[in-house]
Design a protein around this motif. Structure first.
Motif, PDB file in Angstrom:
ATOM      1  N   THR A  53      -5.597   9.649   0.197  1.00 20.55           N
ATOM      2  CA  THR A  53      -6.307   8.969  -0.889  1.00 20.55           C
ATOM      3  C   THR A  53      -5.933   7.494  -0.936  1.00 20.55           C
ATOM      4  OG1 THR A  53      -6.298  11.028  -2.161  1.00 20.55           O
ATOM      5  CG2 THR A  53      -6.787   9.004  -3.362  1.00 20.55           C
ATOM      6  N   GLY A  54      -4.637   7.205  -0.789  1.00 17.38           N
ATOM      7  CA  GLY A  54      -4.201   5.807  -0.766  1.00 17.38           C
ATOM      8  C   GLY A  54      -4.800   5.036   0.389  1.00 17.38           C
ATOM      9  N   SER A  55      -5.013   5.712   1.526  1.00 18.59           N
ATOM     10  CA  SER A  55      -5.589   5.022   2.682  1.00 18.59           C
ATOM     11  C   SER A  55      -7.068   4.713   2.478  1.00 18.59           C
ATOM     12  CB  SER A  55      -5.392   5.867   3.948  1.00 18.59           C
ATOM     13  OG  SER A  55      -6.250   6.986   3.966  1.00 18.59           O
ATOM     14  N   VAL A  56      -7.785   5.583   1.771  1.00 18.52           N
ATOM     15  CA  VAL A  56      -9.204   5.334   1.501  1.00 18.52           C
ATOM     16  C   VAL A  56      -9.355   4.148   0.539  1.00 18.52           C
ATOM     17  CG1 VAL A  56     -11.312   6.288   0.491  1.00 18.52           C
ATOM     18  CG2 VAL A  56      -9.893   7.709   1.983  1.00 18.52           C
ATOM     19  N   ILE A  57      -8.476   4.081  -0.458  1.00 18.83           N
ATOM     20  CA  ILE A  57      -8.480   2.915  -1.359  1.00 18.83           C
ATOM     21  C   ILE A  57      -8.054   1.678  -0.568  1.00 18.83           C
ATOM     22  CG2 ILE A  57      -7.492   1.895  -3.456  1.00 18.83           C
ATOM     23  CD1 ILE A  57      -6.870   4.825  -4.343  1.00 18.83           C
ATOM     24  N   GLY A  58      -6.942   1.827   0.182  1.00 21.34           N
ATOM     25  CA  GLY A  58      -6.440   0.757   1.042  1.00 21.34           C
ATOM     26  C   GLY A  58      -6.318  -0.570   0.319  1.00 21.34           C
ATOM     27  N   SER A  59      -6.750  -1.620   0.995  1.00 21.14           N
ATOM     28  CA  SER A  59      -6.673  -2.955   0.402  1.00 21.14           C
ATOM     29  C   SER A  59      -7.949  -3.310  -0.351  1.00 21.14           C
ATOM     30  CB  SER A  59      -6.399  -3.995   1.495  1.00 21.14           C
ATOM     31  OG  SER A  59      -7.444  -3.992   2.450  1.00 21.14           O
ATOM     32  N   GLY A  60      -8.749  -2.270  -0.678  1.00 27.19           N
ATOM     33  CA  GLY A  60      -9.945  -2.523  -1.489  1.00 27.19           C
ATOM     34  C   GLY A  60      -9.609  -3.011  -2.875  1.00 27.19           C
ATOM     35  N   CYS A  61      -8.423  -2.640  -3.352  1.00 33.26           N
ATOM     36  CA  CYS A  61      -7.933  -3.157  -4.637  1.00 33.26           C
ATOM     37  C   CYS A  61      -6.422  -3.075  -4.634  1.00 33.26           C
ATOM     38  CB  CYS A  61      -8.515  -2.376  -5.819  1.00 33.26           C
ATOM     39  SG  CYS A  61      -7.840  -0.707  -6.020  1.00 33.26           S
ATOM     40  N   GLY A  62      -5.801  -3.736  -5.567  1.00 31.26           N
ATOM     41  CA  GLY A  62      -4.353  -3.703  -5.705  1.00 31.26           C
ATOM     42  C   GLY A  62      -3.975  -3.524  -7.157  1.00 31.26           C
ATOM     43  N   ASP A  70      -9.292 -11.998  15.183  1.00 34.77           N
ATOM     44  CA  ASP A  70      -8.625 -12.490  13.976  1.00 34.77           C
ATOM     45  C   ASP A  70      -8.850 -11.483  12.858  1.00 34.77           C
ATOM     46  OD1 ASP A  70      -7.312 -13.993  12.149  1.00 34.77           O
ATOM     47  OD2 ASP A  70      -8.876 -15.506  11.908  1.00 34.77           O
ATOM     48  N   ALA A  71      -7.830 -10.670  12.566  1.00 36.23           N
ATOM     49  CA  ALA A  71      -7.926  -9.689  11.481  1.00 36.23           C
ATOM     50  C   ALA A  71      -7.387 -10.329  10.209  1.00 36.23           C
ATOM     51  CB  ALA A  71      -7.145  -8.434  11.826  1.00 36.23           C
ATOM     52  N   LYS A  72      -8.272 -10.498   9.236  1.00 33.64           N
ATOM     53  CA  LYS A  72      -7.862 -11.168   8.000  1.00 33.64           C
ATOM     54  C   LYS A  72      -6.910 -10.318   7.178  1.00 33.64           C
ATOM     55  CE  LYS A  72     -12.203 -13.785   7.715  1.00 33.64           C
ATOM     56  NZ  LYS A  72     -13.415 -14.047   6.909  1.00 33.64           N
ATOM     57  N   ASN A  73      -6.969  -9.003   7.379  1.00 35.23           N
ATOM     58  CA  ASN A  73      -6.103  -8.127   6.594  1.00 35.23           C
ATOM     59  C   ASN A  73      -5.648  -6.954   7.458  1.00 35.23           C
ATOM     60  OD1 ASN A  73      -5.208  -7.773   3.633  1.00 35.23           O
ATOM     61  ND2 ASN A  73      -5.791  -5.709   4.249  1.00 35.23           N
ATOM     62  N   ILE A  74      -4.347  -6.707   7.463  1.00 34.79           N
ATOM     63  CA  ILE A  74      -3.773  -5.568   8.167  1.00 34.79           C
ATOM     64  C   ILE A  74      -3.195  -4.620   7.123  1.00 34.79           C
ATOM     65  CG2 ILE A  74      -2.056  -4.781   9.837  1.00 34.79           C
ATOM     66  CD1 ILE A  74      -4.209  -6.414  11.117  1.00 34.79           C
ATOM     67  N   CYS A  75      -3.777  -3.437   7.044  1.00 32.63           N
ATOM     68  CA  CYS A  75      -3.336  -2.457   6.048  1.00 32.63           C
ATOM     69  C   CYS A  75      -3.213  -1.103   6.754  1.00 32.63           C
ATOM     70  CB  CYS A  75      -4.332  -2.382   4.890  1.00 32.63           C
ATOM     71  SG  CYS A  75      -3.896  -1.188   3.609  1.00 32.63           S
ATOM     72  N   ILE A  76      -1.996  -0.629   6.926  1.00 29.65           N
ATOM     73  CA  ILE A  76      -1.750   0.602   7.674  1.00 29.65           C
ATOM     74  C   ILE A  76      -1.147   1.660   6.762  1.00 29.65           C
ATOM     75  CG2 ILE A  76      -0.536   1.643   9.617  1.00 29.65           C
ATOM     76  CD1 ILE A  76      -0.456  -1.104  10.934  1.00 29.65           C
ATOM     77  N   SER A  77      -1.765   2.830   6.737  1.00 30.85           N
ATOM     78  CA  SER A  77      -1.170   4.023   6.131  1.00 30.85           C
ATOM     79  C   SER A  77      -0.688   4.907   7.275  1.00 30.85           C
ATOM     80  CB  SER A  77      -2.184   4.764   5.268  1.00 30.85           C
ATOM     81  OG  SER A  77      -2.697   3.934   4.238  1.00 30.85           O
ATOM     82  N   LEU A  78       0.323   5.728   7.019  1.00 26.23           N
ATOM     83  CA  LEU A  78       0.909   6.546   8.087  1.00 26.23           C
ATOM     84  C   LEU A  78       1.245   7.924   7.549  1.00 26.23           C
ATOM     85  CD1 LEU A  78       2.060   6.599  11.028  1.00 26.23           C
ATOM     86  CD2 LEU A  78       4.249   5.878  10.059  1.00 26.23           C
ATOM     87  N   LEU A  79       0.896   8.937   8.335  1.00 27.51           N
ATOM     88  CA  LEU A  79       1.189  10.318   7.949  1.00 27.51           C
ATOM     89  C   LEU A  79       1.517  11.118   9.198  1.00 27.51           C
ATOM     90  CD1 LEU A  79       1.224  12.660   5.850  1.00 27.51           C
ATOM     91  CD2 LEU A  79      -1.219  12.976   6.342  1.00 27.51           C
ATOM     92  N   GLY A  80       2.543  11.953   9.112  1.00 34.43           N
ATOM     93  CA  GLY A  80       2.882  12.809  10.232  1.00 34.43           C
ATOM     94  C   GLY A  80       3.969  13.794   9.862  1.00 34.43           C
TER      95      GLY A  80
END
Length: 727
Positions: A274-283, A467-477
């Motif tokens: 769920t956090g990854s779907v929201i991602g950097s769409g908002c803070g 040029d990636a303006k935003n890098i937002c990584i979620s990780l699960l394993g």
């Protein structure tokens, strides 16, 4: 030699260097002591750059003072004391004194063969029961040598309880601190005093001779009552239904019930997704006025034994929703691409027409070939209009990837500005890759991507500029406890870059009891409700639901409601002034440091779930804030269990070996090779096995004997005898 200047919050007080016979240093023992006198004696026998890292993997352990012994005539007496401090004090006045590593309970872990063939040894026991125990163990080890020395006991006069050679010297030099070099002018007088003490040397007590020579078939030992060996794994807080966000509660309860697995794995996976779907769409900006912003991408790890707790199926159930969402966007992409292909062809046809007209216009008119500036200007305007209004080529929106290379991730992040989830069924492979030298840059890339609001520019020959303006990584394993142990151990011993602390949603639940056979239909209605929430969040206009965004803000952001703000403020103050200040485990201190962003991240995730479910809007509620606090308490208990594994891996190995001994699974005596051949879980590594045996020796479960080294060939492995109470 360079040592860490503190350990477990205690400053370095003194250190003693272990040298080989040729004088080459190969380890250091540090004494760390605080103002209250609490101390840690820590061996550092592992190289760390120009210094040394805590730990030792030598078996048997070397003696302190081998370099002094090598220069000492074999027909001259050698003095054996307990502890490096006492040995160094006698060495400082010109006495050949040696000791073993680890204190009064560890003499039988040392390699005393260096004293084979020496004529005389004097044992100087500390003035207490532990000192007697140590001297007895040393005598028995010396007796096992092929050519043992004569041994006498010297009980230094004037010692109070627990006194040692250092205290004895201080009776003559009252202002000496026990560490600094003794004035050379006093050396001869102190040697004379020691010679006087030797006049009262005693024969070895008769009871010390009860043990026969080591390695003899009928070895006799003086056994003491064995101590209890119990696991030190701390308990963890159970994941109660109240901790699961209500819109997900029935779905996740159904998943764990049907699989008969702990609910922790599926729930943590759902929150990371769920956090990854929201991602950097908002803070979220956790403070009322400050612009400090947190992005709700989080990292999670499911820890458990393979094929026992079904962590992989538990993770894949929530992952199936994300895969479904990704497939849905893939179908949209294919339809958009078909339409885009036509638009691109139409645009290209019009551009080609402009090019054709330009070619004719460039030839000019009339005999002179006059070119019309107005006509060229019109064609230029047409061309610019066409290129300006050309539809961009559609990019497929992705939500997850297994790709981790910097170049590929940067391309994907450029096309998916909210970020991506990296999913690995087994995290070990990723950690091993990042441990290698060629994986260091990728490791750093992920560490930065954890923040969720960084940028990255990649320029490679053949690929061009990305040029990636935003890098937002979620990780699960998922990961197995034994495989995680190595990484935690490295972090505990100076190789900590914060990777493990970023796995904030790492859980290691108890294995379920009372398994039942369950065969029921899945709860499709509640699963669809969860999927609808992810669908909504993927497209949600956060501003329409209460987020703010100023002219210079990169993204919409939420703040806490007034009541929610009070909850956060009180929680943060306690974290900074109580938990972090009073925490002794350095890894937990760093872990708590990452909680500053974890609590608001979770609160925002809970709030967005309620928004997507039609149950909330506006500022982040008090209810979401309190649930986030409860999750921090729950995750703290799991973090303590995880880091405890790094603090005492040898003890856990000893617990496993003790169970095998009680089950009668080993011969008496046995060697480490006998255990390695069994391939038992947690006892496959030589160092683990030796460490476990050493602990069981200390706890009176085992006694070790060593046969004399042959003139040629490899030395025989030590043999371990089992306390008869377990036979």
């Amino acid at each position: 030699m360079s040592l860490p200047q503190s350990y477990n919050g205690k400053p370095l007080k003194a250190s003693w260097t272990y040298c080989a016979m040729d004088g080459a240093p190969f380890g250091v023992v540090g004494r760390y002591q605080d103002g209250a006198g609490k101390k840690d004696i820590v061996p550092h026998f592992k190289r760390s750059g120009s210094g040394w890292a805590a730990g030792i993997n030598l078996n048997p352990r070397p003696l302190f003072g081998l370099d002094k012994l090598a220069k000492h005539p074999r027909d001259k007496a050698v003095f054996i004391v307990e502890g490096e401090k006492a040995a160094a004090a006698l060495q400082g006045i010109g006495i050949c004194a040696i000791t073993s590593l680890g204190g009064s309970q560890a003499a039988n872990k040392a390699d005393w063969t260096a004293l084979n063939g020496y004529k005389q040894v004097y044992l100087l026991p500390d003035c207490d029961d532990a000192g007697e125990h140590y001297a007895c163990d040393v005598y028995r080890a010396l007796s096992a040598l092929e050519s043992p020395p004569a041994v006498q006991v010297v009980r230094l006069s004037g010692l109070l309880h627990a006194g040692d050679a250092v205290d004895w010297i201080q009776t003559f030099i009252s202002d000496w601190d026990g560490y600094t070099p003794i004035d050379e002018s006093l050396h001869q007088a102190l040697k004379e005093e020691l010679r006087e003490e030797l006049k009262n040397a005693e024969p070895v007590p008769e009871e010390w001779s009860l043990a026969s020579l080591a390695g003899a078939g009928g070895a006799v030992f003086e056994w003491e009552k064995p101590s209890e060996i119990e696991t030190k794994t701390p308990p963890v807080q159970a994941l109660t239904p109240e901790l699961i966000p209500e819109p997900f509660r029935h779905w996740l309860a159904d998943v764990s019930h049907r699989m008969q697995t702990p609910p922790d794995f599926a729930t943590v996976s759902a929150l990371v997704i769920t956090g990854s779907v929201i991602g950097s769409g908002c803070g979220i900006r956790p403070k009322r006025l400050d612009d400090w912003e947190v992005i709700p991408n989080v990292w999670g790890a499911c820890i458990g034994r393979p094929s026992v707790v079904l962590k992989s199926p538990s993770m894949k159930e929530p992952m199936s929703l994300l895969e479904r969402l990704q497939a849905e966007y893939g179908e949209r992409f294919e339809m958009d691409k078909t339409s885009s292909d036509f638009d691109a062809m139409a645009s290209q046809a019009m551009i080609n027409d402009v090019k054709s007209k330009l070619s004719k216009a460039a030839k000019g008119k009339g005999k002179d070939g006059t070119v019309s500036p107005d006509e060229l200007q019109k064609l230029k305007a047409d061309y610019m209009e066409l290129t300006k209004n050309a539809e961009p080529e559609p990019a497929r929106r992705l939500f997850k990837t297994n790709e981790t290379s910097i170049q590929s991730m940067t391309v994907l992040q450029n096309e998916n500005e909210r970020g991506l989830l990296v999913f690995r069924d087994e995290l070990t492979g990723l950690l091993v890759k990042w441990d290698r030298e060629d994986g260091a840059d990728e490791r750093a890339y992920f560490l930065e991507g954890w923040n969720g609001n960084g940028s990255y520019t990649d320029n490679k020959i053949g690929r061009g500029l990305t040029d990636a303006k935003n890098i937002c990584i979620s990780l699960l394993g998922g990961i197995q406890p034994d495989k995680l142990k190595r990484y935690l151990y490295q972090a505990m011993h100076g190789n900590n870059d914060g990777m493990m602390q970023r796995l904030q949603l790492a859980v290691w639940p108890d294995e379920p009891e009372g398994w039942q056979f369950i065969d029921t239909k899945p709860n499709k209605a509640d699963k669809q409700r969860a999927y609808s929430i992810l669908q909504t969040l993927a497209e949600l206009d956060f501003i329409q639901h209460g987020a703010e965004q100023g002219e210079y803000d990169d993204r919409p952001y939420f703040r806490f409601s007034e009541a929610g703000q009070a909850v956060f403020n009180a929680w943060l103050i306690e974290l900074q002034t109580a938990k972090i200040q009073h925490e002794e485990n350095p890894l937990m201190v760093e872990h708590f440091g990452k909680f500053r962003s974890l609590m608001p991240s979770l609160a925002l995730i809970f709030h967005c779930i309620d928004i997507a479910d039609g149950k909330a809007s506006g500022a982040v509620s008090e209810r979401a804030a309190r649930l986030a606090v409860q999750w921090c308490d729950y995750l703290e208990s799991h973090a303590r269990r995880i880091y405890a594994m790094a603090e005492s891996p040898e003890h856990e190995a000893a617990v496993r070996l003790a169970d095998k001994i009680k089950a009668g699974a080993l011969p008496n005596p046995f060697t480490t090779r006998d255990i390695e051949r069994k391939g038992w879980h947690g006892l496959k590594d030589r160092q683990e096995v030796e460490a476990a045996c050493n602990i069981l020796i200390d706890e009176n479960w085992l006694m070790m004997t060593r046969k004399p080294r042959p003139a040629t060939g490899r030395p025989p492995l030590p043999e371990y005898f089992i306390n008869p109470i377990f036979l």
